[in-house]
Write an enzyme that holds these catalytic residues in place. Structure first.
Site, PDB file in Angstrom:
ATOM      1  N   GLU A 223      -1.726  -2.427  -8.202  1.00 13.58           N
ATOM      2  CA  GLU A 223      -3.027  -2.729  -7.611  1.00 13.58           C
ATOM      3  C   GLU A 223      -3.547  -1.478  -6.936  1.00 13.58           C
ATOM      4  O   GLU A 223      -2.815  -0.507  -6.763  1.00 13.58           O
ATOM      5  CB  GLU A 223      -2.908  -3.866  -6.588  1.00 13.58           C
ATOM      6  CG  GLU A 223      -1.991  -3.582  -5.399  1.00 13.58           C
ATOM      7  CD  GLU A 223      -2.637  -2.770  -4.282  1.00 13.58           C
ATOM      8  OE1 GLU A 223      -3.850  -2.929  -4.037  1.00 13.58           O
ATOM      9  OE2 GLU A 223      -1.923  -1.968  -3.639  1.00 13.58           O
TER      10      GLU A 223
ATOM     11  N   SER B 297       0.846  -1.194   0.000  1.00 12.71           N
ATOM     12  CA  SER B 297       0.000   0.000   0.000  1.00 12.71           C
ATOM     13  C   SER B 297       0.886   1.251   0.000  1.00 12.71           C
ATOM     14  O   SER B 297       1.727   1.403  -0.876  1.00 12.71           O
ATOM     15  CB  SER B 297      -0.972  -0.035   1.188  1.00 12.71           C
ATOM     16  OG  SER B 297      -2.012   0.899   1.015  1.00 12.71           O
TER      17      SER B 297
ATOM     18  N   HIS C 282      -4.404  -5.499  -1.567  1.00 13.56           N
ATOM     19  CA  HIS C 282      -5.373  -5.426  -0.471  1.00 13.56           C
ATOM     20  C   HIS C 282      -6.344  -6.605  -0.501  1.00 13.56           C
ATOM     21  O   HIS C 282      -7.567  -6.442  -0.558  1.00 13.56           O
ATOM     22  CB  HIS C 282      -6.134  -4.101  -0.535  1.00 13.56           C
ATOM     23  CG  HIS C 282      -5.279  -2.901  -0.287  1.00 13.56           C
ATOM     24  ND1 HIS C 282      -4.486  -2.342  -1.272  1.00 13.56           N
ATOM     25  CD2 HIS C 282      -5.087  -2.149   0.824  1.00 13.56           C
ATOM     26  CE1 HIS C 282      -3.848  -1.285  -0.765  1.00 13.56           C
ATOM     27  NE2 HIS C 282      -4.197  -1.162   0.495  1.00 13.56           N
TER      28      HIS C 282
END
Length: 341
Positions: free
Chosen positions: A241, A146, A311
């Site tokens: 992503e 992230s 995630h």
């Protein structure tokens, strides 16, 4: 043998057939950015992992104890950093204190690796405050995802060191996740990964390609464009992503990558499952699949969606800067060299 495994095995064999050579892109004629990428030592049971919050604050004390249990499940001990119990607004601490803790973890000879408790926001704020020479001199497995994408990318570009896009302390450490974490960081294996049958895998552009792995969260990665922390992208395998971004925002970020010339430089693109990226008003929006098709289907490189990182519960561990081979026909990714020594 089930159909997926049959496709997997025959797909790999087909990659060597001369008639398919036009679909295979390698980097044999393209020098890699770092011929002597610094690798951390392999982890082993009993090693000590420093756990820090280099971005967002940790608001639940129970998550710290849960992280200790997760690390113990793969034989690792935990040393909590100060940033797990401090707060500076939405950040875990001031930029200076968060940068200092990262450096302290790399300097400490008793710490064998570093795990981010979470992403959140704010990692890019510490990039100018880090001493990349010291990080390179003290290579350790640094693991996260992230917002941690900013640190992983900077470690590769500035310290010429591999780090690992993998679970954070907040993540669900399933058996699947632990399998790829230990294979990559403990066993020195040249791991082969395949998008599971039950995943949302689909091919955008067929083909097989090789290159160094680079990427992470699309929002964070795209914001490094124009900074000294984004590496030369020529010949790379780009993995991306995201979460909680509507298709028009994904569209905007992919267009930024395209206008910056990045999409025309890479050898292949691997898309992780993007969670909660559906349009709020579907009748007024392109689908996420349409956005990917518009931007990525005509690049003349292999591209597939549905890789297991980001995630989601089940995660691969992807080492930054390590040579790999992707097969967009079957949704596979194979490391071509160990990521640790």
């Amino acid at each position: 043998m089930d159909r997926r495994n049959f496709i997997f095995k025959t797909g790999l064999a087909a990659a060597s057939i001369p008639l398919l050579s036009s679909f295979i892109k390698t980097t044999e004629s393209t020098p890699f950015l770092f011929q002597n990428l610094t690798l951390p030592k392999a982890l082993k049971k009993g090693d000590t992992i420093g756990v820090i919050a280099p971005g967002g604050a940790v608001f639940t004390a129970s998550s710290i104890e849960n992280c200790k249990i997760k690390l113990a499940s793969v034989g690792l001990k935990m040393v909590p950093g100060k940033t797990l119990s401090t707060q500076h607004g939405y950040l875990s601490d001031t930029d200076e204190n968060r940068a200092k803790e990262i450096m302290d973890m790399f300097r400490d000879p008793n710490i064998n690796g570093v795990l981010a408790m979470r992403g959140g926001s704010g990692c890019a704020r510490v990039l100018p405050l880090l001493d990349y020479d010291i990080i390179k001199e003290n290579p350790k497995a640094f693991i996260g995802m992230s917002d941690i994408t900013a640190l992983l990318t900077a470690f590769y570009t500035k310290a010429e060191m591999t780090s690992f896009h993998g679970p954070v302390g907040y993540s669900t450490w399933t058996d699947f996740t632990k399998k790829y974490l230990t294979e990559t960081l403990f066993d020195k294996e040249e791991t082969e990964m395949l998008a599971p049958v039950q995943s949302d895998f689909y091919t955008i552009s067929k083909g097989v390609s090789q290159g160094e792995l680079i990427g992470g969260n699309l929002t964070v990665f795209s914001q490094l464009i124009g900074t000294p922390y984004l590496p030369d992208m020529n010949g790379k395998l780009l993995f991306l992503e995201d979460i909680n971004e509507e298709p028009y925002k994904i569209d905007r970020m992919l267009m930024q990558l395209k206008l910056a010339g990045i999409l025309s430089q890479v050898n292949g693109i691997i898309l992780g499952e993007c969670r909660k990226c559906d349009p709020e008003e579907p009748e007024k929006s392109l689908t996420l699949k349409q956005v990917f098709q518009d931007h990525l289907s005509n690049l003349n490189i292999p591209v597939f969606y549905g890789a297991k990182f980001g995630h989601i519960k089940d995660k691969w561990t992807l080492p930054i800067g390590i040579r790999a081979e992707m097969n967009a026909n079957i949704g596979s990714l194979k490391l071509l060299e160990p990521a640790v020594v």
